[in-house]
Design a protein around this motif. Sequence first.
Motif, PDB file in Angstrom:
ATOM      1  N   ILE A  19       0.837  -1.197   0.000  1.00 55.28           N
ATOM      2  CA  ILE A  19       0.000   0.000   0.000  1.00 55.28           C
ATOM      3  C   ILE A  19       0.877   1.254   0.000  1.00 55.28           C
ATOM      4  O   ILE A  19       2.048   1.217   0.369  1.00 55.28           O
ATOM      5  N   ALA A  20       0.281   2.351  -0.415  1.00 53.14           N
ATOM      6  CA  ALA A  20       1.015   3.610  -0.520  1.00 53.14           C
ATOM      7  C   ALA A  20       1.187   4.252   0.852  1.00 53.14           C
ATOM      8  O   ALA A  20       0.228   4.450   1.583  1.00 53.14           O
ATOM      9  N   THR A  21       2.427   4.560   1.174  1.00 55.65           N
ATOM     10  CA  THR A  21       2.739   5.334   2.376  1.00 55.65           C
ATOM     11  C   THR A  21       3.684   6.454   1.934  1.00 55.65           C
ATOM     12  O   THR A  21       4.344   6.354   0.903  1.00 55.65           O
ATOM     13  N   PRO A  22       3.771   7.525   2.698  1.00 56.30           N
ATOM     14  CA  PRO A  22       4.648   8.622   2.258  1.00 56.30           C
ATOM     15  C   PRO A  22       6.127   8.267   2.408  1.00 56.30           C
ATOM     16  O   PRO A  22       6.528   7.700   3.421  1.00 56.30           O
ATOM     17  N   ARG A  23       6.923   8.581   1.402  1.00 52.72           N
ATOM     18  CA  ARG A  23       8.377   8.468   1.532  1.00 52.72           C
ATOM     19  C   ARG A  23       8.910   9.664   2.306  1.00 52.72           C
ATOM     20  O   ARG A  23       9.995   9.609   2.882  1.00 52.72           O
ATOM     21  N   LYS A 297       8.898  -9.803 -14.297  1.00 52.56           N
ATOM     22  CA  LYS A 297       8.825 -10.868 -13.286  1.00 52.56           C
ATOM     23  C   LYS A 297       9.138 -10.350 -11.885  1.00 52.56           C
ATOM     24  O   LYS A 297       9.006 -11.083 -10.906  1.00 52.56           O
ATOM     25  N   TYR A 298       9.597  -9.101 -11.809  1.00 59.25           N
ATOM     26  CA  TYR A 298      10.054  -8.563 -10.526  1.00 59.25           C
ATOM     27  C   TYR A 298       9.441  -7.186 -10.261  1.00 59.25           C
ATOM     28  O   TYR A 298       8.885  -6.543 -11.151  1.00 59.25           O
ATOM     29  N   SER A 299       9.576  -6.759  -9.020  1.00 55.47           N
ATOM     30  CA  SER A 299       9.194  -5.390  -8.664  1.00 55.47           C
ATOM     31  C   SER A 299      10.330  -4.465  -9.085  1.00 55.47           C
ATOM     32  O   SER A 299      11.452  -4.613  -8.596  1.00 55.47           O
ATOM     33  N   PRO A 300      10.085  -3.519  -9.994  1.00 56.34           N
ATOM     34  CA  PRO A 300      11.182  -2.678 -10.485  1.00 56.34           C
ATOM     35  C   PRO A 300      11.637  -1.669  -9.431  1.00 56.34           C
ATOM     36  O   PRO A 300      10.834  -1.162  -8.654  1.00 56.34           O
ATOM     37  N   SER A 301      12.929  -1.408  -9.406  1.00 55.04           N
ATOM     38  CA  SER A 301      13.419  -0.346  -8.531  1.00 55.04           C
ATOM     39  C   SER A 301      12.920   0.984  -9.080  1.00 55.04           C
ATOM     40  O   SER A 301      12.594   1.105 -10.271  1.00 55.04           O
ATOM     41  N   ARG A 302      12.891   1.963  -8.230  1.00 55.78           N
ATOM     42  CA  ARG A 302      12.415   3.289  -8.628  1.00 55.78           C
ATOM     43  C   ARG A 302      13.284   3.844  -9.777  1.00 55.78           C
ATOM     44  O   ARG A 302      12.775   4.422 -10.738  1.00 55.78           O
ATOM     45  N   ASN A 303      14.596   3.630  -9.673  1.00 56.58           N
ATOM     46  CA  ASN A 303      15.513   4.156 -10.683  1.00 56.58           C
ATOM     47  C   ASN A 303      15.339   3.445 -12.027  1.00 56.58           C
ATOM     48  O   ASN A 303      15.350   4.069 -13.086  1.00 56.58           O
ATOM     49  N   LYS A 304      15.134   2.116 -11.973  1.00 58.22           N
ATOM     50  CA  LYS A 304      14.969   1.362 -13.218  1.00 58.22           C
ATOM     51  C   LYS A 304      13.675   1.768 -13.923  1.00 58.22           C
ATOM     52  O   LYS A 304      13.649   1.936 -15.152  1.00 58.22           O
ATOM     53  N   SER A 323       7.716   9.851  -7.606  1.00 53.83           N
ATOM     54  CA  SER A 323       6.766  10.289  -6.577  1.00 53.83           C
ATOM     55  C   SER A 323       7.322  10.121  -5.165  1.00 53.83           C
ATOM     56  O   SER A 323       8.308   9.425  -4.941  1.00 53.83           O
ATOM     57  N   ASP A 324       6.658  10.759  -4.225  1.00 49.11           N
ATOM     58  CA  ASP A 324       7.023  10.644  -2.804  1.00 49.11           C
ATOM     59  C   ASP A 324       6.263   9.510  -2.123  1.00 49.11           C
ATOM     60  O   ASP A 324       5.982   9.572  -0.925  1.00 49.11           O
ATOM     61  N   ILE A 325       5.897   8.492  -2.898  1.00 48.46           N
ATOM     62  CA  ILE A 325       5.173   7.344  -2.333  1.00 48.46           C
ATOM     63  C   ILE A 325       6.150   6.195  -2.085  1.00 48.46           C
ATOM     64  O   ILE A 325       6.954   5.852  -2.945  1.00 48.46           O
ATOM     65  N   TYR A 326       6.063   5.606  -0.913  1.00 45.89           N
ATOM     66  CA  TYR A 326       6.823   4.401  -0.585  1.00 45.89           C
ATOM     67  C   TYR A 326       5.827   3.249  -0.483  1.00 45.89           C
ATOM     68  O   TYR A 326       4.872   3.309   0.304  1.00 45.89           O
ATOM     69  N   TRP A 327       6.019   2.218  -1.295  1.00 42.28           N
ATOM     70  CA  TRP A 327       5.063   1.109  -1.360  1.00 42.28           C
ATOM     71  C   TRP A 327       5.421   0.078  -0.285  1.00 42.28           C
ATOM     72  O   TRP A 327       6.253  -0.795  -0.488  1.00 42.28           O
ATOM     73  N   ASP A 328       4.780   0.213   0.850  1.00 44.59           N
ATOM     74  CA  ASP A 328       5.090  -0.626   2.007  1.00 44.59           C
ATOM     75  C   ASP A 328       4.262  -1.910   1.985  1.00 44.59           C
ATOM     76  O   ASP A 328       3.148  -1.937   1.450  1.00 44.59           O
ATOM     77  N   GLU A 329       4.808  -2.943   2.602  1.00 45.10           N
ATOM     78  CA  GLU A 329       4.133  -4.252   2.612  1.00 45.10           C
ATOM     79  C   GLU A 329       3.396  -4.468   3.928  1.00 45.10           C
ATOM     80  O   GLU A 329       3.917  -4.177   5.003  1.00 45.10           O
ATOM     81  N   ILE A 330       2.154  -4.967   3.829  1.00 42.33           N
ATOM     82  CA  ILE A 330       1.378  -5.282   5.028  1.00 42.33           C
ATOM     83  C   ILE A 330       1.920  -6.571   5.638  1.00 42.33           C
ATOM     84  O   ILE A 330       1.920  -7.626   5.000  1.00 42.33           O
ATOM     85  N   LYS A 331       2.396  -6.484   6.877  1.00 41.31           N
ATOM     86  CA  LYS A 331       2.966  -7.650   7.558  1.00 41.31           C
ATOM     87  C   LYS A 331       1.911  -8.443   8.325  1.00 41.31           C
ATOM     88  O   LYS A 331       2.001  -9.659   8.474  1.00 41.31           O
ATOM     89  N   SER A 332       0.913  -7.758   8.857  1.00 38.59           N
ATOM     90  CA  SER A 332      -0.144  -8.456   9.596  1.00 38.59           C
ATOM     91  C   SER A 332      -1.397  -7.607   9.592  1.00 38.59           C
ATOM     92  O   SER A 332      -1.341  -6.391   9.395  1.00 38.59           O
ATOM     93  N   ILE A 333      -2.528  -8.254   9.785  1.00 39.55           N
ATOM     94  CA  ILE A 333      -3.828  -7.573   9.831  1.00 39.55           C
ATOM     95  C   ILE A 333      -4.548  -7.998  11.099  1.00 39.55           C
ATOM     96  O   ILE A 333      -4.652  -9.185  11.400  1.00 39.55           O
ATOM     97  N   GLU A 334      -5.045  -7.026  11.837  1.00 45.34           N
ATOM     98  CA  GLU A 334      -5.734  -7.315  13.100  1.00 45.34           C
ATOM     99  C   GLU A 334      -7.140  -6.731  13.060  1.00 45.34           C
ATOM    100  O   GLU A 334      -7.333  -5.563  12.723  1.00 45.34           O
TER     101      GLU A 334
END
Length: 726
Positions: A19-23, A297-304, A323-334
């Motif tokens: 999900i999108a989080t601010p860088r 097949k992969y998640s591209p780096s921002r530079n690539k 962009s100033d978006i950092y695509w963070d991974e959800i580790k757990s859901i409660e």
Amino acid sequence: MLTIEGWKPASELQTGSRIATPRKIGFFGNEFMSESQVKLLAFLIAEGHTISRAVLFTNFDEKIQKDFRKSVEDFDKRLEVKKMKNQEGQFRVINPNKKTKIIAESRGNGKFAKGIQMEKKNYLREWLISVGAYGFKAIEKTIPVKVFSLTEQKTALFLNRLFSCDGTIRREGNRTRIGYCSSSEKLIKQVQHLLLKFGIISTLRKKTIFLEGKKFESFEITIEGFFCKEFLDKIGFFGEKEKIQKIAQRDFAERKFNPNYDTIPKELWNQYTPENWAKIGRKIGYKHPKALRESTKYSPSRNKLLQIAIADENELVQLLAESDIYWDEIKSIEEINKKTKVFDISVPEGHNFVANDIIIHNSYTMSVFLEEFARLPVEVRQRISVITIDTVGIFWSLKIPNKENEEILSEWGLHPEATDIRVLVPKGKEEFYREKEVPIDGSFTLKASELDAVEWMTLFTLTWKDAEGVLISRVIETVREKMGTYYGIDDIISVINQDTESEKLTRQALVSRMKMAKTWGLIEKKGTKIMDIAKPGKITVIDVSSYRQSIGMEGTRDIIVAMLGKRLFEERMLYRKEEEMKLVKGQKKESSMPIIWMLIDEAHMFMPNDRPSIALQVLLEWVRVGRQPGLSLLLATQRPNKLHPDAISQCDLFISHRMTSKPDIEAVAALRPSYMNQDFDKYYAQMPRAKGFALVIDDNTEKIWMIKIRPRLSWDAGVTASAFLR
């Protein structure tokens, strides 16, 4: 929440989703606090003991000890830092003046009695109390609110001293790792937020520590890679830790950082692919250009991704890469299975905001109108079909009774109640909704033969200047001549490959676009019949949220609305003639095609005043001549100044909650009828500030009312017309 495939409700996400989080949250304030105050706050939050009427500080770094003494002196010269006996590295802040000044006397029987007032002796303690930083155990500590409004320089100073005391900097081989640990979860999240102001991303984890047979829980943030360099450049350390800092900075000056720490989700490739991978590979210097295709097949780096976007001359993808978006991974859901306060926030322009450092979204609600449509008398309801364009994917919640607001509803003489609606989603997304157990009733598709060349170009954001645009117009004309009105995407691809007037690269590029469109599951040979959507007495929600802000699919929502609007207009014009003929013959004025009400959320997206839109001309036709065939629009927007002026000037009924934006007020000022005896801004000024109030202007009765919208009967999936606490 924002995903690479558009906005999605939290309920549709799972562990591993990104999900999108601010860088970076580069907003600082202008709150004044002296350097000594900033330092003392950091010192005492990190390694202070501020309970039991004492102000104690413990640290073994001589440079920090000296700075602490100097800060106390600068804060108040009447105070003194005293070293504690038999306790190495521990200091106490005291007022050495043993005399206490009596401010107000009160004696009884020769003794001090209740009511006597004495001057406070520890001025630092009193200041700490005033800013909310005194009297808390380690597990209860938080950063005072004022710190979040400091200038950039003072914020950096606060973090510098905080990390210099309680933080760590470690070298592991040629790697540097910076950390901060606390038993206070709130404090550690506040530190993480302050770091984001400088564009420093950290990882938070929970730790369990065993000490002398007892179990303690603590929280730690870790900074790694490129963000370590950012920390040392913008914040840094003070004291003994500066030695390791200098080693790390020398190392950083000579090395390149792993770009795979900050990547774009690989689902991007479902929405965007270059026309020719080999061509792009050659442009960016690949030894084997075709190998660039393996990137999918992969998640591209921002530079690539930036290199690919520039080579492909794709401005939208370039914006994403920069962009100033950092695509963070959800580790757990409660799940929170209890009553809790929910804050609903409404934001103009972008409609998104940052909450707990996550980007989330709001939308204007039309749910109350839909509930009322569903509760019309049967004989009226059967003559109407209500179709709602859902851009955010939240109207499914109308199916669920609003038991949370049972008490509020009872005050209105109402009770929680589900609303009978049908929710249709694009066929290609149906399986996803079913898996997530989101209540839907079926799917819809568009008939390929009903899209003309201009609509295909809009779908792919092409123009007549593009070689692909010219090719698609010729291909559609050819396929219609050969197959009439029954063909699909595969048939179009076949004709593209047979075209002899275009270049090979152009054909390959257009075929690639067509194959991508096929994966959407939206366009088919048959398509959903318009009578299956416009059913008498039914409320049908057309969920287009899966195409919201998805790269490469910007025109998809416009096409859905345009095609739906065009077909409904054509059908109603035909059936209106049937109704008139029945009336001429003395029969009932009725037909199998009901009168249509179309409700469009975020209408400025489809009827903009500052850019072309394929849906705009269709909807303007509804606005101008739709009354006669029985076509009505209910347009909802938070930005009237972004809405086409004809949509505002032609409306019969205008309902507005409080507006404060001058451009928006000026936009609706054009609506002002002769029976209004004052300007809009004056009406808004008179409007009560409580939630739910609205201004209604009715051209039919030439009257103006101030009303209050009732609470919802059905569950609210987070959509409101204004900001309020529920």
